[in-house]
Design an enzyme around this catalytic site. Sequence first.
Site, PDB file in Angstrom:
ATOM      1  N   GLU A 119    -103.726  78.391 -87.556  1.00  0.00           N
ATOM      2  CA  GLU A 119    -102.922  79.344 -86.765  1.00  0.00           C
ATOM      3  C   GLU A 119    -103.700  79.752 -85.487  1.00  0.00           C
ATOM      4  O   GLU A 119    -103.128  79.783 -84.401  1.00  0.00           O
ATOM      5  CB  GLU A 119    -102.668  80.550 -87.665  1.00  0.00           C
ATOM      6  CG  GLU A 119    -101.752  81.603 -87.114  1.00  0.00           C
ATOM      7  CD  GLU A 119    -101.608  82.744 -88.148  1.00  0.00           C
ATOM      8  OE1 GLU A 119    -101.267  82.475 -89.322  1.00  0.00           O
ATOM      9  OE2 GLU A 119    -101.854  83.901 -87.778  1.00  0.00           O
ATOM     10  N   SER A 137     -98.541  84.045 -96.692  1.00  0.00           N
ATOM     11  CA  SER A 137     -98.415  84.061 -95.230  1.00  0.00           C
ATOM     12  C   SER A 137     -96.982  84.360 -94.825  1.00  0.00           C
ATOM     13  O   SER A 137     -96.044  83.995 -95.534  1.00  0.00           O
ATOM     14  CB  SER A 137     -98.830  82.721 -94.645  1.00  0.00           C
ATOM     15  OG  SER A 137     -98.575  82.720 -93.260  1.00  0.00           O
ATOM     16  N   HIS A 197    -105.222  77.572 -93.418  1.00  0.00           N
ATOM     17  CA  HIS A 197    -103.927  77.842 -92.765  1.00  0.00           C
ATOM     18  C   HIS A 197    -104.127  78.821 -91.606  1.00  0.00           C
ATOM     19  O   HIS A 197    -103.645  78.614 -90.492  1.00  0.00           O
ATOM     20  CB  HIS A 197    -102.934  78.409 -93.800  1.00  0.00           C
ATOM     21  CG  HIS A 197    -101.772  79.129 -93.183  1.00  0.00           C
ATOM     22  ND1 HIS A 197    -101.884  80.408 -92.671  1.00  0.00           N
ATOM     23  CD2 HIS A 197    -100.499  78.752 -92.966  1.00  0.00           C
ATOM     24  CE1 HIS A 197    -100.716  80.771 -92.154  1.00  0.00           C
ATOM     25  NE2 HIS A 197     -99.859  79.790 -92.328  1.00  0.00           N
ATOM     26  N   ASN A 198    -104.848  79.897 -91.846  1.00  0.00           N
ATOM     27  CA  ASN A 198    -105.067  80.898 -90.794  1.00  0.00           C
ATOM     28  C   ASN A 198    -105.900  80.321 -89.648  1.00  0.00           C
ATOM     29  O   ASN A 198    -105.654  80.631 -88.488  1.00  0.00           O
ATOM     30  CB  ASN A 198    -105.764  82.138 -91.357  1.00  0.00           C
ATOM     31  CG  ASN A 198    -104.794  83.014 -92.126  1.00  0.00           C
ATOM     32  OD1 ASN A 198    -103.841  82.529 -92.705  1.00  0.00           O
ATOM     33  ND2 ASN A 198    -105.035  84.307 -92.135  1.00  0.00           N
ATOM     34  N   LYS A 231    -105.287  79.013 -97.885  1.00  0.00           N
ATOM     35  CA  LYS A 231    -104.748  80.050 -96.995  1.00  0.00           C
ATOM     36  C   LYS A 231    -105.700  80.297 -95.819  1.00  0.00           C
ATOM     37  O   LYS A 231    -105.266  80.509 -94.679  1.00  0.00           O
ATOM     38  CB  LYS A 231    -104.507  81.350 -97.779  1.00  0.00           C
ATOM     39  CG  LYS A 231    -104.153  82.573 -96.922  1.00  0.00           C
ATOM     40  CD  LYS A 231    -102.829  82.425 -96.233  1.00  0.00           C
ATOM     41  CE  LYS A 231    -102.262  83.542 -95.415  1.00  0.00           C
ATOM     42  NZ  LYS A 231    -102.933  84.652 -94.949  1.00  0.00           N
TER      43      LYS A 231
END
Length: 494
Positions: free
Chosen positions: A199, A137, A195-196, A192
Amino acid sequence: MENQNKSDIGLIGLAVMGENLALNMADKGWNVSVYNRTVPGVEEGVVQRFTGGRARGKSIEGFTDIAGFVASVAVPRKIMMMVRAGSAVDELMEQLFPLLSEGDILIDGGNSNYEDTDRRVMLAEKKGFRFIGAGVSGGEEGALNGASIMPGGSASAWPEVKSVLQSIAAKASDGTPCCDWIGPASSGHFVKMIHNGIEYGDMQLIAEAYWVMKKLLGLDNEQMADIFARWNEGKLRSYLTEITAGILRHKDKAGGYLIDKILDAAGQKGTGKWSVINAMELGMPLGLIATAVFERSLSAQKSLRDAASRQFAGQRLQAVYNKPEMIQDIHSALYASKLVSYAQGFAVLQRASDAFGWQLDLASIARMWRGGCIIRSAFLNDIAAAFQAQDKAGIPRHLLLAPYFKNEIQQQLPGWKHLVMQSMKEELPVPAFSSALNYFYSLVSAKLPANMIQAQRDYFGAHTFERTDELRGLFFHENWTGRGGETKSGTYNV
Ligand code: NBP
């Protein structure tokens, strides 16, 4: 001798991420071989453009034939793929397999679906190779100057790639690299993905804060930019808060502020959606991120919204607000909702860890996100500390139960509640603020109306229910109408 004059690492895919990662590696002293497929008939390919341009004079060697590229890397080879997620990775692996030696390591640094990574780890290992699915990222800037890197897969490969990956990772304020081993199989790509998703949630929350300031308080772009810049000095200090201030101040070349000329129809590439789908598969609430994904979808239905807005005239109160107080309420709503979003996201990681046997270290993941990535923030230090304390005390890992955050949320609650109520009264949508508040109220309710749902399920489908006056795990069926039989439906969980 076998490895004399060979590169330390190979990198495939010279689009924006690959190019910048290769430059980052070379700057850290690694010798890098790079390869990109060539399009027949194009005179100057991607590789030549790179080696003759930004990579000139650096320890980067370019290849246009894949066999020469593979042969140029020291064994056991470390080859990082930065190509489009999906079938491109499979095609590339098929081309690479015949060229690799036993024990070589493939690293997929793209945004691959974690289920694809599970399959690829197994396939590569079956062939005697090792495979790492690494979430990366930080976009272009992170790739060049330090990204947040989340590697997982064949565990024996970690000691071999650790020094390269940690050298190109961002460093947190205490100097720790934002890259550490996540766990087996597809855990790196799963982390990940979440994580996105987080976001998506952070961006929706900031957008709602902006909207309340603009529509309820009538603040102008410079005033809003000042508020976000001030917030960036406190508990909301984060990359996204910082860039929001910059976006609000940015002028359009044709005059005026650019933000006011950008169409309100959000795009998405799918990682938010995947987070929600997988949370559902795991039976976990991830309402805030789901709201953020659905709001992007609704925003994209621009002509439908235009038509609907003409049919339903708003009934705005046009109330006058105490602006400084309301700004404090928006801060409370943003901070508390963000806390809920992270609590939900990490709870999904915990459930995935339990379900797949990954033994994820949530504190370590929070630390990895402190630098390089889009959601980097000061707040992640507090999250890491809270998980560490929960691990030591042996209590359930849920952020909202951590003493520090319990106190924080109690302080934000009055302002958060007030902000949601006022926005609803004024017919101003704050779906993520209110979704977070509803989650919080449900979470702290020892009793919920799910008894009614169970009764209905049993009434129409003999799905059975547990009783408050019996032991958990005993299921009962009622003949509600006197017409039904005693036969129960099989009990199952989804
Ligand atoms: P893209 O996602 O646009 O991928 C372009 C690269 O993939 C080019 O090098 C292209 O080669 C190569 N490629 C394709 Br398309 N099909 C291929 C195939 N069948 N065989 C070999 N190579 C193939 O590039 P990117 O934006 O640099 O992203 C790379 C990865 O990193 C993606 O998975 C992305 O999701 C992820 N990521 C991107 C960002 C970001 O900010 N962009 C951030 C974090 C992660 P060509 O030049 O010949 O077409």
